[in-house]
Write a protein that holds these residues in place. Structure first.
Motif, mmCIF file in Angstrom:
data_model
loop_
_atom_site.group_PDB
_atom_site.id
_atom_site.type_symbol
_atom_site.label_atom_id
_atom_site.label_comp_id
_atom_site.label_asym_id
_atom_site.label_seq_id
_atom_site.Cartn_x
_atom_site.Cartn_y
_atom_site.Cartn_z
ATOM 1 N N ILE A 119 0.836 -1.203 0.000
ATOM 2 C CA ILE A 119 0.000 0.000 0.000
ATOM 3 C C ILE A 119 0.871 1.254 0.000
ATOM 4 O O ILE A 119 0.614 2.217 -0.727
ATOM 5 N N TYR A 120 1.914 1.230 0.800
ATOM 6 C CA TYR A 120 2.817 2.370 0.929
ATOM 7 C C TYR A 120 3.511 2.673 -0.395
ATOM 8 O O TYR A 120 3.624 3.827 -0.806
ATOM 9 N N LEU A 121 3.955 1.614 -1.074
ATOM 10 C CA LEU A 121 4.657 1.806 -2.343
ATOM 11 C C LEU A 121 3.741 2.345 -3.432
ATOM 12 O O LEU A 121 4.134 3.213 -4.218
ATOM 13 N N VAL A 122 2.518 1.843 -3.476
ATOM 14 C CA VAL A 122 1.586 2.285 -4.520
ATOM 15 C C VAL A 122 1.286 3.770 -4.385
ATOM 16 O O VAL A 122 1.443 4.545 -5.334
ATOM 17 N N ILE A 123 0.856 4.177 -3.204
ATOM 18 C CA ILE A 123 0.512 5.588 -3.040
ATOM 19 C C ILE A 123 1.753 6.473 -3.013
ATOM 20 O O ILE A 123 1.764 7.588 -3.547
ATOM 21 N N TYR A 127 10.904 5.950 12.023
ATOM 22 C CA TYR A 127 10.522 4.659 11.441
ATOM 23 C C TYR A 127 10.581 3.547 12.488
ATOM 24 O O TYR A 127 9.645 2.754 12.632
ATOM 25 N N LEU A 128 11.701 3.493 13.199
ATOM 26 C CA LEU A 128 11.896 2.425 14.177
ATOM 27 C C LEU A 128 10.891 2.512 15.320
ATOM 28 O O LEU A 128 10.492 1.484 15.893
ATOM 29 N N THR A 129 10.490 3.710 15.657
ATOM 30 C CA THR A 129 9.565 3.914 16.772
ATOM 31 C C THR A 129 8.107 3.737 16.371
ATOM 32 O O THR A 129 7.307 3.151 17.114
ATOM 33 N N LEU A 130 7.754 4.228 15.183
ATOM 34 C CA LEU A 130 6.344 4.319 14.798
ATOM 35 C C LEU A 130 5.841 3.167 13.938
ATOM 36 O O LEU A 130 4.656 2.811 14.013
ATOM 37 N N ILE A 131 6.702 2.589 13.101
ATOM 38 C CA ILE A 131 6.228 1.538 12.192
ATOM 39 C C ILE A 131 5.664 0.319 12.930
ATOM 40 O O ILE A 131 4.615 -0.208 12.527
ATOM 41 N N ALA A 138 2.184 1.390 7.889
ATOM 42 C CA ALA A 138 2.489 2.320 6.808
ATOM 43 C C ALA A 138 2.331 3.770 7.251
ATOM 44 O O ALA A 138 3.096 4.650 6.844
ATOM 45 N N SER A 139 1.343 4.036 8.092
ATOM 46 C CA SER A 139 1.145 5.398 8.593
ATOM 47 C C SER A 139 2.334 5.852 9.436
ATOM 48 O O SER A 139 2.721 7.021 9.414
ATOM 49 N N GLY A 140 2.945 4.924 10.169
ATOM 50 C CA GLY A 140 4.132 5.246 10.948
ATOM 51 C C GLY A 140 5.301 5.612 10.068
ATOM 52 O O GLY A 140 6.068 6.538 10.374
ATOM 53 N N ALA A 141 5.448 4.897 8.946
ATOM 54 C CA ALA A 141 6.517 5.219 8.005
ATOM 55 C C ALA A 141 6.288 6.599 7.390
ATOM 56 O O ALA A 141 7.225 7.392 7.217
ATOM 57 N N SER A 159 8.696 9.906 7.792
ATOM 58 C CA SER A 159 9.186 10.695 6.659
ATOM 59 C C SER A 159 8.844 12.165 6.841
ATOM 60 O O SER A 159 9.675 13.047 6.587
ATOM 61 N N LEU A 160 7.626 12.421 7.270
ATOM 62 C CA LEU A 160 7.189 13.804 7.481
ATOM 63 C C LEU A 160 8.059 14.494 8.526
ATOM 64 O O LEU A 160 8.474 15.650 8.339
ATOM 65 N N LEU A 161 8.360 13.805 9.604
ATOM 66 C CA LEU A 161 9.209 14.375 10.650
ATOM 67 C C LEU A 161 10.629 14.620 10.151
ATOM 68 O O LEU A 161 11.245 15.653 10.453
ATOM 69 N N GLY A 162 11.145 13.674 9.376
ATOM 70 C CA GLY A 162 12.500 13.825 8.845
ATOM 71 C C GLY A 162 12.619 14.983 7.867
ATOM 72 O O GLY A 162 13.525 15.820 7.974
ATOM 73 N N TYR A 163 11.698 15.040 6.909
ATOM 74 C CA TYR A 163 11.726 16.135 5.941
ATOM 75 C C TYR A 163 11.433 17.468 6.619
ATOM 76 O O TYR A 163 11.964 18.509 6.227
ATOM 77 N N GLY A 164 10.594 17.432 7.635
ATOM 78 C CA GLY A 164 10.313 18.657 8.379
ATOM 79 C C GLY A 164 11.552 19.180 9.086
ATOM 80 O O GLY A 164 11.804 20.390 9.106
ATOM 81 N N THR A 165 12.325 18.273 9.655
ATOM 82 C CA THR A 165 13.564 18.668 10.329
ATOM 83 C C THR A 165 14.530 19.322 9.354
ATOM 84 O O THR A 165 15.103 20.392 9.638
ATOM 85 N N THR A 166 14.725 18.699 8.205
ATOM 86 C CA THR A 166 15.612 19.272 7.192
ATOM 87 C C THR A 166 15.121 20.638 6.744
ATOM 88 O O THR A 166 15.908 21.581 6.585
#
Length: 202
Positions: A32-36, A154-158, A163-166, A170-177
Motif C-alpha cells: 500500500i505504501y509503495l503504490v501511493i 521509522y523504528l519507533t512508529l512503524i 504504513a502510517s508510521g513510516a 518521513s514527514l518528521l524527517g523532511y520537516g527537520t531538514t
C-alpha cells in the motif's frame, strides 16, 4: 565532496522506510505504501527536477550578486498546494482503481504521505537555494539531522502504526531538514543585511 553526506542522508531517509516496513510491519503495508508513495513521488517530482535545473543558474546569479528566488518559491508552494489538495481529494479513488481494492489506503495515510511528499518537494528547492551560497556543510548537517529523525521515527512508529508510521517518520524527517535549511537561509539573509549596513556607513 562536501555535499556527499547530504546526498547520502537524503537517499537513506527516502529509502530506508521501504526497507523497514516489511521487517517491522507487513508486506501488505509495504505494498500500500509503495503504490501511493510512487504516485505522490511522480506528482511532486517536478519540484526536485526544478531544483536540479536551478542550482547552477542560482549559483551563477549568486556570484554575480543578483540572485532572486522569491518568485520560484511562490510558484513551488502554489504547485505543491494544488497537487497536494488534488491527491488528498482523489488519491484514494485513483489508487483503488489502478491497483485494486486490496491496495485502498486510509484517508490518514494519504494525507500523511501527501504532506510528506509536498514537504520533500519544497525542501529540495530550499536546500538548493542554501547550497548555492557555498553553505555545503550546513546543508549536509540539515540533511543528516533529517535522516536521523526519520530513521528514529521509522523504528519507533512503524511497529505500532505500520504504513502510517513510516509516512509520519518521513514527514518528521523532511520537516527537520526544512526547518534547519530555512534557519540557515534566514541567518544568511541576516548576515547579508548587516554587511550591507556596514558598507553604507563607510
Amino acid at each position: 565532496v562536501r555535499l556527499w553526506p547530504a546526498s547520502f542522508a537524503n537517499f537513506a531517509a527516502f529509502r530506508s522506510d521501504r526497507l523497514l516496513l516489511p521487517i517491522l510491519a507487513s508486506t501488505q503495508d509495504l505494498g500500500i505504501y509503495l503504490v501511493i508513495g510512487t504516485l505522490i513521488d511522480v506528482a511532486m517530482g517536478p519540484t526536485e527536477a526544478a531544483a536540479n535545473v536551478l542550482t547552477p543558474r542560482w549559483r551563477t546569479a549568486w556570484l554575480g550578486g543578483h540572485l532572486r528566488s522569491r518568485r520560484v518559491f511562490a510558484m513551488a508552494i502554489a504547485y505543491l498546494l494544488v497537487v497536494g489538495l488534488v491527491m488528498v481529494s482523489v488519491g484514494q479513488a485513483v489508487i483503488e482503481f489502478a491497483a485494486g481494492h486490496a491496495y485502498r489506503p486510509s484517508t490518514g495515510l494519504v494525507v500523511l504521505l501527501t504532506a510528506s511528499g509536498a514537504l520533500f518537494g519544497f525542501n529540495r528547492i530550499l536546500v538548493a537555494r542554501v547550497t548555492v551560497t557555498g553553505a555545503a556543510s550546513t546543508v549536509s548537517a540539515a540533511e543528516t539531522a533529517g535522516m536521523i529523525v526519520a530513521v528514529v521515527g521509522y523504528l519507533t512508529l512503524i511497529p505500532s502504526m505500520g504504513a502510517s508510521g513510516a509516512a509520519l517518520g518521513s514527514l518528521l524527517g523532511y520537516g527537520t531538514t526544512t526547518v534547519l535549511a530555512a534557519a540557515a537561509w534566514a541567518n544568511q539573509a541576516h548576515q547579508l543585511g548587516r554587511s550591507e549596513q556596514r558598507d553604507q556607513k563607510r
